[in-house]
Scaffold this motif. Structure first.
Motif, PDB file in Angstrom:
ATOM      1  N   GLY A 123       0.823  -1.193   0.000  1.00 11.66           N
ATOM      2  CA  GLY A 123       0.000   0.000   0.000  1.00 11.66           C
ATOM      3  C   GLY A 123       0.863   1.251   0.000  1.00 11.66           C
ATOM      4  O   GLY A 123       1.981   1.251   0.527  1.00 11.66           O
ATOM      5  N   GLU A 124       0.341   2.296  -0.592  1.00  5.96           N
ATOM      6  CA  GLU A 124       1.052   3.570  -0.652  1.00  5.96           C
ATOM      7  C   GLU A 124       0.889   4.323   0.666  1.00  5.96           C
ATOM      8  O   GLU A 124      -0.179   4.284   1.286  1.00  5.96           O
ATOM      9  N   ILE A 125       1.951   4.980   1.098  1.00 13.56           N
ATOM     10  CA  ILE A 125       1.911   5.784   2.323  1.00 13.56           C
ATOM     11  C   ILE A 125       1.451   7.189   1.960  1.00 13.56           C
ATOM     12  O   ILE A 125       2.058   7.856   1.115  1.00 13.56           O
ATOM     13  N   ALA A 126       0.366   7.644   2.588  1.00 18.06           N
ATOM     14  CA  ALA A 126      -0.211   8.954   2.277  1.00 18.06           C
ATOM     15  C   ALA A 126       0.639  10.088   2.855  1.00 18.06           C
ATOM     16  O   ALA A 126       1.592   9.859   3.600  1.00 18.06           O
ATOM     17  N   ALA A 127       0.254  11.309   2.521  1.00 16.27           N
ATOM     18  CA  ALA A 127       1.007  12.483   2.966  1.00 16.27           C
ATOM     19  C   ALA A 127       1.029  12.606   4.486  1.00 16.27           C
ATOM     20  O   ALA A 127       1.988  13.145   5.062  1.00 16.27           O
ATOM     21  N   ASP A 128      -0.021  12.114   5.162  1.00 15.62           N
ATOM     22  CA  ASP A 128      -0.048  12.163   6.625  1.00 15.62           C
ATOM     23  C   ASP A 128       0.619  10.932   7.245  1.00 15.62           C
ATOM     24  O   ASP A 128       0.477  10.677   8.439  1.00 15.62           O
ATOM     25  N   ARG A 129       1.316  10.152   6.408  1.00 13.83           N
ATOM     26  CA  ARG A 129       2.097   8.967   6.793  1.00 13.83           C
ATOM     27  C   ARG A 129       1.227   7.791   7.241  1.00 13.83           C
ATOM     28  O   ARG A 129       1.676   6.907   7.960  1.00 13.83           O
ATOM     29  N   THR A 130      -0.028   7.754   6.841  1.00 13.19           N
ATOM     30  CA  THR A 130      -0.895   6.614   7.119  1.00 13.19           C
ATOM     31  C   THR A 130      -0.984   5.724   5.881  1.00 13.19           C
ATOM     32  O   THR A 130      -0.713   6.155   4.760  1.00 13.19           O
ATOM     33  N   PHE A 131      -1.364   4.467   6.100  1.00 19.87           N
ATOM     34  CA  PHE A 131      -1.517   3.524   4.998  1.00 19.87           C
ATOM     35  C   PHE A 131      -2.468   2.424   5.431  1.00 19.87           C
ATOM     36  O   PHE A 131      -2.809   2.293   6.618  1.00 19.87           O
ATOM     37  N   THR A 132      -2.897   1.607   4.477  1.00 17.23           N
ATOM     38  CA  THR A 132      -3.737   0.448   4.766  1.00 17.23           C
ATOM     39  C   THR A 132      -3.204  -0.753   4.000  1.00 17.23           C
ATOM     40  O   THR A 132      -2.944  -0.666   2.797  1.00 17.23           O
ATOM     41  N   LEU A 133      -3.030  -1.856   4.701  1.00 16.59           N
ATOM     42  CA  LEU A 133      -2.667  -3.125   4.075  1.00 16.59           C
ATOM     43  C   LEU A 133      -3.953  -3.925   3.918  1.00 16.59           C
ATOM     44  O   LEU A 133      -4.632  -4.224   4.899  1.00 16.59           O
ATOM     45  N   SER A 134      -4.294  -4.267   2.699  1.00 14.13           N
ATOM     46  CA  SER A 134      -5.582  -4.895   2.417  1.00 14.13           C
ATOM     47  C   SER A 134      -5.474  -6.411   2.307  1.00 14.13           C
ATOM     48  O   SER A 134      -4.526  -6.940   1.721  1.00 14.13           O
ATOM     49  N   ARG A 135      -6.437  -7.075   2.909  1.00 15.90           N
ATOM     50  CA  ARG A 135      -6.656  -8.518   2.749  1.00 15.90           C
ATOM     51  C   ARG A 135      -5.422  -9.334   3.091  1.00 15.90           C
ATOM     52  O   ARG A 135      -5.034 -10.235   2.364  1.00 15.90           O
ATOM     53  N   VAL A 136      -4.794  -9.031   4.230  1.00 20.00           N
ATOM     54  CA  VAL A 136      -3.619  -9.794   4.658  1.00 20.00           C
ATOM     55  C   VAL A 136      -4.027 -10.809   5.727  1.00 20.00           C
ATOM     56  O   VAL A 136      -5.028 -10.634   6.424  1.00 20.00           O
ATOM     57  N   HIS A 137      -3.238 -11.867   5.859  1.00 16.05           N
ATOM     58  CA  HIS A 137      -3.521 -12.883   6.862  1.00 16.05           C
ATOM     59  C   HIS A 137      -2.257 -13.669   7.124  1.00 16.05           C
ATOM     60  O   HIS A 137      -1.344 -13.742   6.294  1.00 16.05           O
ATOM     61  N   GLY A 138      -2.181 -14.273   8.304  1.00 15.56           N
ATOM     62  CA  GLY A 138      -1.044 -15.123   8.637  1.00 15.56           C
ATOM     63  C   GLY A 138       0.241 -14.342   8.850  1.00 15.56           C
ATOM     64  O   GLY A 138       0.243 -13.122   9.023  1.00 15.56           O
ATOM     65  N   GLN A 139       1.357 -15.063   8.853  1.00 16.61           N
ATOM     66  CA  GLN A 139       2.661 -14.437   9.087  1.00 16.61           C
ATOM     67  C   GLN A 139       3.131 -13.693   7.847  1.00 16.61           C
ATOM     68  O   GLN A 139       3.147 -14.239   6.748  1.00 16.61           O
ATOM     69  N   GLN A 140       3.516 -12.431   8.056  1.00 11.90           N
ATOM     70  CA  GLN A 140       3.958 -11.583   6.963  1.00 11.90           C
ATOM     71  C   GLN A 140       5.203 -10.795   7.395  1.00 11.90           C
ATOM     72  O   GLN A 140       5.276 -10.304   8.522  1.00 11.90           O
ATOM     73  N   ARG A 141       6.161 -10.682   6.493  1.00  9.90           N
ATOM     74  CA  ARG A 141       7.315  -9.801   6.742  1.00  9.90           C
ATOM     75  C   ARG A 141       6.967  -8.419   6.214  1.00  9.90           C
ATOM     76  O   ARG A 141       6.452  -8.267   5.112  1.00  9.90           O
ATOM     77  N   ILE A 142       7.237  -7.398   7.022  1.00 13.23           N
ATOM     78  CA  ILE A 142       6.907  -6.021   6.668  1.00 13.23           C
ATOM     79  C   ILE A 142       8.111  -5.368   5.999  1.00 13.23           C
ATOM     80  O   ILE A 142       9.211  -5.352   6.558  1.00 13.23           O
ATOM     81  N   LEU A 143       7.896  -4.820   4.814  1.00 11.17           N
ATOM     82  CA  LEU A 143       8.951  -4.172   4.044  1.00 11.17           C
ATOM     83  C   LEU A 143       8.562  -2.725   3.771  1.00 11.17           C
ATOM     84  O   LEU A 143       7.409  -2.445   3.438  1.00 11.17           O
ATOM     85  N   THR A 144       9.497  -1.822   3.900  1.00  8.07           N
ATOM     86  CA  THR A 144       9.271  -0.400   3.639  1.00  8.07           C
ATOM     87  C   THR A 144      10.193   0.043   2.510  1.00  8.07           C
ATOM     88  O   THR A 144      11.400  -0.198   2.560  1.00  8.07           O
ATOM     89  N   TYR A 145       9.616   0.708   1.505  1.00  2.00           N
ATOM     90  CA  TYR A 145      10.378   1.074   0.328  1.00  2.00           C
ATOM     91  C   TYR A 145      10.454   2.589   0.134  1.00  2.00           C
ATOM     92  O   TYR A 145       9.533   3.333   0.505  1.00  2.00           O
ATOM     93  N   ASN A 146      11.557   3.015  -0.472  1.00  2.00           N
ATOM     94  CA  ASN A 146      11.787   4.391  -0.910  1.00  2.00           C
ATOM     95  C   ASN A 146      11.937   5.394   0.222  1.00  2.00           C
ATOM     96  O   ASN A 146      11.643   6.581   0.051  1.00  2.00           O
ATOM     97  N   LEU A 147      12.393   4.928   1.388  1.00  2.00           N
ATOM     98  CA  LEU A 147      12.749   5.884   2.430  1.00  2.00           C
ATOM     99  C   LEU A 147      13.946   6.707   1.946  1.00  2.00           C
ATOM    100  O   LEU A 147      14.829   6.185   1.254  1.00  2.00           O
ATOM    101  N   PRO A 148      13.997   8.005   2.286  1.00  2.00           N
ATOM    102  CA  PRO A 148      15.145   8.823   1.879  1.00  2.00           C
ATOM    103  C   PRO A 148      16.444   8.256   2.463  1.00  2.00           C
ATOM    104  O   PRO A 148      16.436   7.592   3.504  1.00  2.00           O
ATOM    105  N   ARG A 149      17.542   8.532   1.798  1.00  2.00           N
ATOM    106  CA  ARG A 149      18.834   8.058   2.263  1.00  2.00           C
ATOM    107  C   ARG A 149      19.094   8.564   3.683  1.00  2.00           C
ATOM    108  O   ARG A 149      18.860   9.728   3.993  1.00  2.00           O
TER     109      ARG A 149
END
Length: 221
Positions: A123-149
């Motif tokens: 899911g995309e992170i909004a300008a207020d830094r909130t997001f929603t992960l849709s239809r997930v279940h079970g064990q999941q590894r959380i990955l964050t992309y495109n953080l500034p250097r």
């Protein structure tokens, strides 16, 4: 039940899957499978199967096939929509995505402690830094992309509990707990020296620091 069920073999860059026939009692058999590590996946309902008119439920389990395996139980779980927020360790700082990039949070299914390539849901992170992960279940590894250097994920919490190795187990709950990802620029420093086989300084060596896993993936830092 009319579940969709498949046997998948994951590898770097993709996966190969085979459909499995399932009877009215929910039992299934896969024959003639070559030895190796596989994941059995099943799903029922949801937007992809509107004729069933029921909420999405999914499940997966990892199996090692060196010989015949009997009695595998695959329990379906209802997919949940999880609200989340990116939290700055220093609230006074400003967070902007690099030019041409979008801040993203993604999940990758985990079976037997191993992330499954090709199983990402994000899911995309909004300008207020909130997001929603849709239809997930079970064990999941959380990955964050495109953080500034210079930014990194310091910790991940779900339902007030800190995630170990950035892995969270999502379950249906009311209200649905939120996912909180704490990011920071206050990283540790690292110094060292490169020497050659004889112990002499290797001045022209190239040093690369890699994240061995978790939210940062395996990209150079």
């Amino acid at each position: 039940l009319n579940a969709m069920i498949s046997l998948s073999k994951y590898r770097s860059g993709g996966s190969t899957s085979w459909s499995i026939r399932i009877d009215e009692n929910g039992t299934f058999t896969a024959s003639g499978v070559q030895p190796g590590e596989y994941v059995i996946e099943a799903a029922v309902g949801g937007t992809e199967r509107p004729e069933q008119r029921r909420p999405y439920e999914g499940g997966y389990v990892g199996v090692m096939l060196n010989d015949d395996v009997d009695g595998v139980v695959l329990r379906l779980q209802r997919g949940v929509d999880v609200p989340g927020r990116l939290i700055l360790e220093d609230p006074g700082q400003e967070l902007k995505a690099p030019a041409g990039a979008i801040l993203m949070v993604s999940t990758r299914r985990v079976a037997g402690g191993v992330s499954l390539p090709g199983s990402a849901r994000g899911g995309e992170i909004a300008a207020d830094r909130t997001f929603t992960l849709s239809r997930v279940h079970g064990q999941q590894r959380i990955l964050t992309y495109n953080l500034p250097r210079g930014w990194y994920v310091k910790s991940i919490q779900y339902d007030g509990k800190k995630a170990a190795d950035d892995v969270v187990e999502f379950k249906e709950a009311k209200p649905q707990p939120s996912l909180e990802i704490l990011i920071s620029t206050h990283g540790a420093s690292l110094t060292g020296q490169v020497v050659d086989d004889s112990g002499k300084p290797a001045a022209r060596a190239r040093v690369v620091l890699l994240n061995a896993g978790g939210a940062g993936g395996d990209e150079p830092l």
